[in-house]
Enzyme design. Structure first.
Site, PDB file in Angstrom:
ATOM      1  N   TYR A  37      37.624  44.052  33.160  1.00  0.00           N
ATOM      2  CA  TYR A  37      39.057  44.066  32.877  1.00  0.00           C
ATOM      3  C   TYR A  37      39.424  42.763  32.155  1.00  0.00           C
ATOM      4  CZ  TYR A  37      38.916  47.601  36.614  1.00  0.00           C
ATOM      5  OH  TYR A  37      38.601  48.675  37.410  1.00  0.00           O
ATOM      6  N   CYS A 134      46.509  40.031  40.842  1.00  0.00           N
ATOM      7  CA  CYS A 134      47.951  39.778  40.893  1.00  0.00           C
ATOM      8  C   CYS A 134      48.598  40.606  41.993  1.00  0.00           C
ATOM      9  CB  CYS A 134      48.595  40.093  39.537  1.00  0.00           C
ATOM     10  SG  CYS A 134      48.437  41.823  39.056  1.00  0.00           S
TER      11      CYS A 134
END
Length: 178
Positions: A37, A134
Site C-alpha cells: 500500500y 491511521c
C-alpha cells in the site's frame, strides 16, 4: 502529486512518522523491503538508502506513476513500484522473482488489510513487519490475526493533526521463534 495520489498533508509530522517507521524496520543495508500500500512511494523511498532493495505495491496506478517520478527525483535506484491490488500481486511467483522479504512495511487504508493478505503474510513469514495505520481499530483486528506467528515488539503513535483525534500508529512485529 496527482489528484488520485495520497500524501501526508502534515509534512513535518509525516517525516516524524517515516523516521519511526525506519527505526522500527532496523535496516542494515542488506534487506529486501516490501512496501505494501505504498501510495506515492514516500515511505519506501525514505527507507531505501538503508535497504538493499525496496519493492512498492499500490492499487492506484497514478500513485505508482508518482512513486516512480519521486524515486527518480530523489536519485533512488534500488526501488521498484508495481500497480495493482496487493492481494493479487503478492503471490509465490512475485516473491520468487523479487526475493523473499526481510521486512514488510504495510500502510493500508482505513479499512485495514484484507484477510487474504494477512494469510499471505503469515505464509511468507518475513522476520519483521512494520505496520503503519491511521485506524487503530482495524490495525488491532489485523494484529490479532497476525498474532498466530508474530509478537508486538514496539508501538509508537504519531500525532498527525494536533488538537484532533487523528493519529498514525506504528507497530513493529517480529516473527516468533517456533
Amino acid at each position: 502529486m496527482g489528484p488520485k495520489s495520497f500524501f501526508q498533508t502534515n509534512t513535518y509530522q509525516g517525516e516524524a512518522l517515516y523516521k519511526v517507521t525506519r527505526e522500527f524496520a532496523g535496516l542494515t543495508g542488506s534487506e529486501v523491503v516490501y512496501d505494501l500500500y505504498c501510495g506515492t512511494g514516500s515511505i519506501g523511498i525514505f527507507v531505501s538508502r538503508q535497504a538493499k532493495k525496496v519493492i512498492g505495491i499500490e492499487l492506484i496506478k497514478e500513485a505508482i506513476d508518482d512513486a516512480i517520478i519521486n524515486a527518480e527525483q530523489n536519485n533512488v535506484t534500488n526501488a521498484t513500484f508495481y500497480a495493482g491490488d496487493v492481494i493479487d500481486i503478492v503471490d509465490d511467483a512475485f516473491f520468487a522473482k523479487h526475493g523473499a522479504p526481510d521486512v514488510i512495511i504495510t500502510d493500508p487504508p482505513r479499512a485495514g488489510m484484507h484477510e487474504k493478505l494477512v494469510e499471505k503474510l503469515l505464509e511468507v513469514g518475513a522476520p519483521k513487519i512494520v505496520y503503519v495505520s491511521c485506524n487503530p481499530a482495524t490495525q488491532a483486528r489485523d494484529l490479532a490475526l497476525l498474532d498466530a506467528m508474530y509478537s508486538v515488539e514496539k508501538v509508537q503513535p504519531v500525532d498527525m493533526f494536533p488538537h484532533t483525534h487523528h493519529i498514525e500508529n506504528v507497530v513493529l512485529l517480529k516473527k516468533d521463534n517456533f
